[in-house]
Design a protein around this motif. Sequence first.
Motif, PDB file in Angstrom:
ATOM      1  N   GLY A  96       8.263  -3.148  -4.590  1.00 39.52           N
ATOM      2  CA  GLY A  96       7.175  -2.617  -5.399  1.00 39.52           C
ATOM      3  C   GLY A  96       5.817  -2.772  -4.729  1.00 39.52           C
ATOM      4  N   MET A  97       4.925  -1.819  -4.993  1.00 39.79           N
ATOM      5  CA  MET A  97       3.572  -1.882  -4.459  1.00 39.79           C
ATOM      6  C   MET A  97       2.744  -2.884  -5.272  1.00 39.79           C
ATOM      7  N   PRO A  98       2.320  -4.005  -4.690  1.00 36.84           N
ATOM      8  CA  PRO A  98       1.527  -4.990  -5.435  1.00 36.84           C
ATOM      9  C   PRO A  98       0.153  -4.443  -5.811  1.00 36.84           C
ATOM     10  N   GLY A 147      -6.987  -3.593  -2.127  1.00 33.29           N
ATOM     11  CA  GLY A 147      -7.511  -3.792  -0.785  1.00 33.29           C
ATOM     12  C   GLY A 147      -7.068  -5.042  -0.058  1.00 33.29           C
ATOM     13  N   ASN A 148      -6.292  -5.898  -0.709  1.00 39.48           N
ATOM     14  CA  ASN A 148      -5.799  -7.111  -0.061  1.00 39.48           C
ATOM     15  C   ASN A 148      -4.386  -6.849   0.452  1.00 39.48           C
ATOM     16  N   THR A 149      -4.231  -6.768   1.757  1.00 39.60           N
ATOM     17  CA  THR A 149      -2.941  -6.369   2.327  1.00 39.60           C
ATOM     18  C   THR A 149      -1.987  -7.541   2.575  1.00 39.60           C
ATOM     19  N   ASP A 150      -2.384  -8.744   2.194  1.00 36.71           N
ATOM     20  CA  ASP A 150      -1.513  -9.902   2.428  1.00 36.71           C
ATOM     21  C   ASP A 150      -0.145  -9.733   1.768  1.00 36.71           C
ATOM     22  N   GLY A 151      -0.152  -9.168   0.557  1.00 33.28           N
ATOM     23  CA  GLY A 151       1.107  -8.962  -0.161  1.00 33.28           C
ATOM     24  C   GLY A 151       2.040  -8.026   0.571  1.00 33.28           C
ATOM     25  N   TRP A 152       1.473  -7.026   1.232  1.00 35.37           N
ATOM     26  CA  TRP A 152       2.339  -6.098   1.967  1.00 35.37           C
ATOM     27  C   TRP A 152       2.866  -6.721   3.247  1.00 35.37           C
ATOM     28  N   LYS A 153       2.062  -7.540   3.873  1.00 38.12           N
ATOM     29  CA  LYS A 153       2.536  -8.240   5.068  1.00 38.12           C
ATOM     30  C   LYS A 153       3.723  -9.131   4.722  1.00 38.12           C
ATOM     31  N   THR A 203      10.932   0.886   0.994  1.00 39.75           N
ATOM     32  CA  THR A 203      10.826   1.977   0.035  1.00 39.75           C
ATOM     33  C   THR A 203      10.134   1.532  -1.250  1.00 39.75           C
ATOM     34  N   ILE A 204       9.096   2.270  -1.622  1.00 42.89           N
ATOM     35  CA  ILE A 204       8.398   2.038  -2.894  1.00 42.89           C
ATOM     36  C   ILE A 204       9.216   2.712  -3.990  1.00 42.89           C
ATOM     37  N   PRO A 205       9.717   1.959  -4.981  1.00 43.28           N
ATOM     38  CA  PRO A 205      10.672   2.520  -5.927  1.00 43.28           C
ATOM     39  C   PRO A 205      10.076   3.146  -7.174  1.00 43.28           C
ATOM     40  N   TYR A 206       8.776   2.920  -7.429  1.00 40.46           N
ATOM     41  CA  TYR A 206       8.242   3.356  -8.725  1.00 40.46           C
ATOM     42  C   TYR A 206       6.717   3.271  -8.696  1.00 40.46           C
ATOM     43  N   THR A 207       6.081   4.109  -9.501  1.00 36.85           N
ATOM     44  CA  THR A 207       4.635   4.052  -9.675  1.00 36.85           C
ATOM     45  C   THR A 207       4.324   3.836 -11.147  1.00 36.85           C
ATOM     46  N   VAL A 208       3.607   2.766 -11.451  1.00 35.19           N
ATOM     47  CA  VAL A 208       3.258   2.484 -12.844  1.00 35.19           C
ATOM     48  C   VAL A 208       2.227   3.497 -13.339  1.00 35.19           C
ATOM     49  N   ASP A 209       2.121   3.620 -14.652  1.00 37.85           N
ATOM     50  CA  ASP A 209       1.301   4.663 -15.278  1.00 37.85           C
ATOM     51  C   ASP A 209      -0.133   4.709 -14.771  1.00 37.85           C
ATOM     52  N   LYS A 210      -0.748   3.545 -14.592  1.00 39.06           N
ATOM     53  CA  LYS A 210      -2.191   3.522 -14.305  1.00 39.06           C
ATOM     54  C   LYS A 210      -2.548   4.134 -12.957  1.00 39.06           C
ATOM     55  N   TYR A 211      -1.563   4.295 -12.064  1.00 38.98           N
ATOM     56  CA  TYR A 211      -1.853   4.851 -10.748  1.00 38.98           C
ATOM     57  C   TYR A 211      -1.490   6.330 -10.627  1.00 38.98           C
ATOM     58  N   TYR A 234      -4.415   4.398  -4.940  1.00 38.64           N
ATOM     59  CA  TYR A 234      -2.982   4.182  -4.731  1.00 38.64           C
ATOM     60  C   TYR A 234      -2.510   4.864  -3.443  1.00 38.64           C
ATOM     61  N   VAL A 235      -2.927   6.107  -3.232  1.00 33.41           N
ATOM     62  CA  VAL A 235      -2.537   6.827  -2.018  1.00 33.41           C
ATOM     63  C   VAL A 235      -3.133   6.155  -0.783  1.00 33.41           C
ATOM     64  N   GLU A 236      -4.360   5.699  -0.898  1.00 32.86           N
ATOM     65  CA  GLU A 236      -4.975   4.966   0.215  1.00 32.86           C
ATOM     66  C   GLU A 236      -4.160   3.722   0.547  1.00 32.86           C
ATOM     67  N   ALA A 237      -3.690   3.041  -0.503  1.00 32.26           N
ATOM     68  CA  ALA A 237      -2.877   1.837  -0.306  1.00 32.26           C
ATOM     69  C   ALA A 237      -1.549   2.178   0.357  1.00 32.26           C
ATOM     70  N   ILE A 238      -0.941   3.288  -0.043  1.00 33.27           N
ATOM     71  CA  ILE A 238       0.317   3.714   0.567  1.00 33.27           C
ATOM     72  C   ILE A 238       0.110   3.988   2.058  1.00 33.27           C
ATOM     73  N   ASN A 239      -0.965   4.687   2.390  1.00 35.21           N
ATOM     74  CA  ASN A 239      -1.224   4.997   3.789  1.00 35.21           C
ATOM     75  C   ASN A 239      -1.497   3.743   4.612  1.00 35.21           C
ATOM     76  N   LYS A 240      -2.212   2.792   4.029  1.00 33.59           N
ATOM     77  CA  LYS A 240      -2.467   1.531   4.732  1.00 33.59           C
ATOM     78  C   LYS A 240      -1.157   0.749   4.892  1.00 33.59           C
ATOM     79  N   ALA A 241      -0.357   0.712   3.824  1.00 35.12           N
ATOM     80  CA  ALA A 241       0.937   0.032   3.883  1.00 35.12           C
ATOM     81  C   ALA A 241       1.841   0.682   4.928  1.00 35.12           C
ATOM     82  N   ALA A 242       1.740   2.010   5.056  1.00 32.29           N
ATOM     83  CA  ALA A 242       2.549   2.714   6.048  1.00 32.29           C
ATOM     84  C   ALA A 242       2.182   2.270   7.467  1.00 32.29           C
TER      85      ALA A 242
END
Length: 210
Positions: free
Chosen positions: A15-17, A23-29, A44-52, A61-69
Motif C-alpha cells: 500500500g502507498m503510505p 513527501g516523506n519517502t522513508d516509508g517507500w524505501k 504493486t500498489i493494490p488500491y487507492t483510498v477515496d481521498k486520493y 498522489y500521482v506525484e508520489a507514485i512517480n517518485k516511488a517509481a
Amino acid sequence: MFDANHLTAPSGHYGMPDSVVEGNTDGWKAITEAAAIMENKYITIPYTVDKYRNGDEFKKYVEAINKAAELTKAAGMKLAYHNHDFEFKKVDGGKQFLELLLTQTDPGMVDFEFDLYWVVFAGENPLEWFKKHPGRFAMWHVKDMTTNTKGQKESTQVGDGTIDFAPIFAEKKLAGLKYAFVEQEAYTMPEEQCIKKSIAFLKKKKWGNS
C-alpha cells in the motif's frame, strides 16, 4: 518457506503510505527493502483510498507514485498499479481515473497489473485498453465471473464463468503480459480445489505466459 517449496514471488502488493504522498519517502524505501528480501520484480500498489481519487489530493498522489517509481527503479525493481472497478469511473476533467494514471506516469517506470474480472465488472473491454496503451499491462489477475444466489456478480474459477478469455489471451503480447496470476475471492468449493481447477483450465487452453 518459498525456497523450500520452489516458489517465487515476482510481484507483491504494498500500500502507498500517506507519509509518502505528503513527501516523506522513508516509508517507500522500507517497502523496497522488504520487496528485495522477497525477490520481487514488481512492487504493486493494490488500491487507492477515496481521498486520493480527485482534485489536488489526486495530483499529490500521482506525484508520489512517480517518485516511488524512481525509488523502485533505483532498487532494481519496477512499480505497478492494480485496478478494481472504481478506476473506470470519471473523475476531475471527465476522464477515467485509470486513464489519468496511465497518461501521467512514465511507461518506462510504471506498469499495470490488470485485474480482468474488475475490468469486465466495470463494463469495460480489456482489448480496448491494450490498444490504447500497448505494453503497459505486464501482469494480469485472472478470475472468472458468475452470478451468486443473491443475483450479485462474484468471482469464480477460470472457465466456470462468463468472461471470454480467448480473445484477451490472444492479445497478451499487445498488452505486454509477463505474469498472469490466478485469483478468486468467492468460493463454492474449497479454495485449493478452485485454484487447481483454474490452473488446469489455463493449461488446457495453453494460456501460459510464453
